[in-house]
Design an enzyme around this catalytic site. Structure first.
Site, mmCIF file in Angstrom:
data_model
loop_
_atom_site.group_PDB
_atom_site.id
_atom_site.type_symbol
_atom_site.label_atom_id
_atom_site.label_comp_id
_atom_site.label_asym_id
_atom_site.label_seq_id
_atom_site.Cartn_x
_atom_site.Cartn_y
_atom_site.Cartn_z
ATOM 1 C CG HIS A 78 9.173 22.256 15.375
ATOM 2 N ND1 HIS A 78 8.883 22.980 16.505
ATOM 3 C CD2 HIS A 78 10.498 21.944 15.451
ATOM 4 C CE1 HIS A 78 9.984 23.089 17.242
ATOM 5 N NE2 HIS A 78 10.975 22.463 16.627
ATOM 6 N NE ARG A 138 11.918 31.638 15.473
ATOM 7 C CZ ARG A 138 10.991 30.963 16.172
ATOM 8 N NH1 ARG A 138 10.945 29.649 16.113
ATOM 9 N NH2 ARG A 138 10.136 31.605 16.917
ATOM 10 C CE1 TYR A 146 7.110 21.146 19.718
ATOM 11 C CE2 TYR A 146 6.062 19.018 19.385
ATOM 12 C CZ TYR A 146 6.456 20.253 18.897
ATOM 13 O OH TYR A 146 6.181 20.601 17.598
HETATM 14 P P1 CMP Z 1 5.963 24.514 17.383
HETATM 15 O O1 CMP Z 1 6.838 25.454 16.635
HETATM 16 O O2 CMP Z 1 6.018 23.092 16.945
HETATM 17 O O3 CMP Z 1 6.310 24.582 18.942
HETATM 18 C C1 CMP Z 1 5.371 24.287 19.953
HETATM 19 C C2 CMP Z 1 3.988 24.080 19.407
HETATM 20 O O4 CMP Z 1 2.939 24.136 20.322
HETATM 21 C C3 CMP Z 1 3.682 25.170 18.414
HETATM 22 O O5 CMP Z 1 4.454 25.000 17.253
HETATM 23 C C4 CMP Z 1 2.174 25.002 18.242
HETATM 24 O O6 CMP Z 1 1.844 24.109 17.199
HETATM 25 C C5 CMP Z 1 1.745 24.339 19.551
HETATM 26 N N1 CMP Z 1 0.775 25.136 20.290
HETATM 27 C C6 CMP Z 1 -0.472 24.738 20.575
HETATM 28 N N2 CMP Z 1 -1.106 25.680 21.273
HETATM 29 C C7 CMP Z 1 -0.255 26.712 21.429
HETATM 30 C C8 CMP Z 1 -0.337 27.983 22.065
HETATM 31 N N3 CMP Z 1 -1.455 28.390 22.671
HETATM 32 N N4 CMP Z 1 0.745 28.790 22.008
HETATM 33 C C9 CMP Z 1 1.895 28.380 21.406
HETATM 34 N N5 CMP Z 1 2.016 27.164 20.780
HETATM 35 C C10 CMP Z 1 0.949 26.356 20.796
#
Ligand code: CMP
Length: 137
Positions: free
Chosen positions: A115, A85, A49
């Site tokens: 994800h 998505r 990440y």
């Molecule tokens: P993901 O698609 O795995 O990519 C980044 C992740 O950050 C997202 O899904 C969420 O699970 C996590 N996340 C936690 N808090 C936030 C936020 N405020 N905005 C966006 N993503 C968040």
């Protein structure tokens, strides 16, 4: 044909709903070209990440992703990135459309069950982060 990368996150593995998520994967016409259950270390989650490293939720996100096992997937179909998505739904389950995985199973914006790669560039980084060529069938 296009490939995307997906994770079935700890909240889903802990609740024994991996099969329910995989049903949606296959029903949406994806071929599973790679799949394994792994336990991420905090460092591995941080590396995965890294694009979010400056965001306020980065620490919590990496703790969550490394608290228990995940299932990582490489998925193939036409327009795989956009389609996955669509099947996942919005990041925040509260905003996700009916019938999407996150609407049906997501618990919160962090514990949002799955994800998916957000672009071809992300998929090109994410698939080889977890899979070698020999593991993609
Ligand atoms: P993901 O698609 O795995 O990519 C980044 C992740 O950050 C997202 O899904 C969420 O699970 C996590 N996340 C936690 N808090 C936030 C936020 N405020 N905005 C966006 N993503 C968040």
């Amino acid at each position: 044909m296009e490939r995307t990368f997906a994770i079935i996150k700890p909240d889903a593995v802990e609740r024994n709903i991996v099969g329910k998520v995989l049903e949606k994967v296959e029903a949406a016409g994806f071929r599973i070209v790679g799949m394994k259950k792994i336990q991420l270390s905090k460092k591995e989650a941080e590396g995965f990440y890294y694009v979010h490293s400056e965001r306020p939720f980065f620490g919590d996100l990496c703790s969550f992703m490394s608290r228990s096992p995940v299932v990582v997937l490489a998925l193939e179909r036409e327009s795989a990135i956009a389609k996955w998505r669509e099947v996942m739904g919005a990041t925040n389950p509260a905003n996700a459309d009916a019938g999407t995985i996150r609407k049906e199973f997501g618990l919160s914006i962090e514990e949002n069950t799955v994800h998916g790669s957000d672009s071809p560039e992300s998929a090109a980084f994410e698939i080889p982060y977890f899979f070698s060529q020999l593991e993609l069938l």
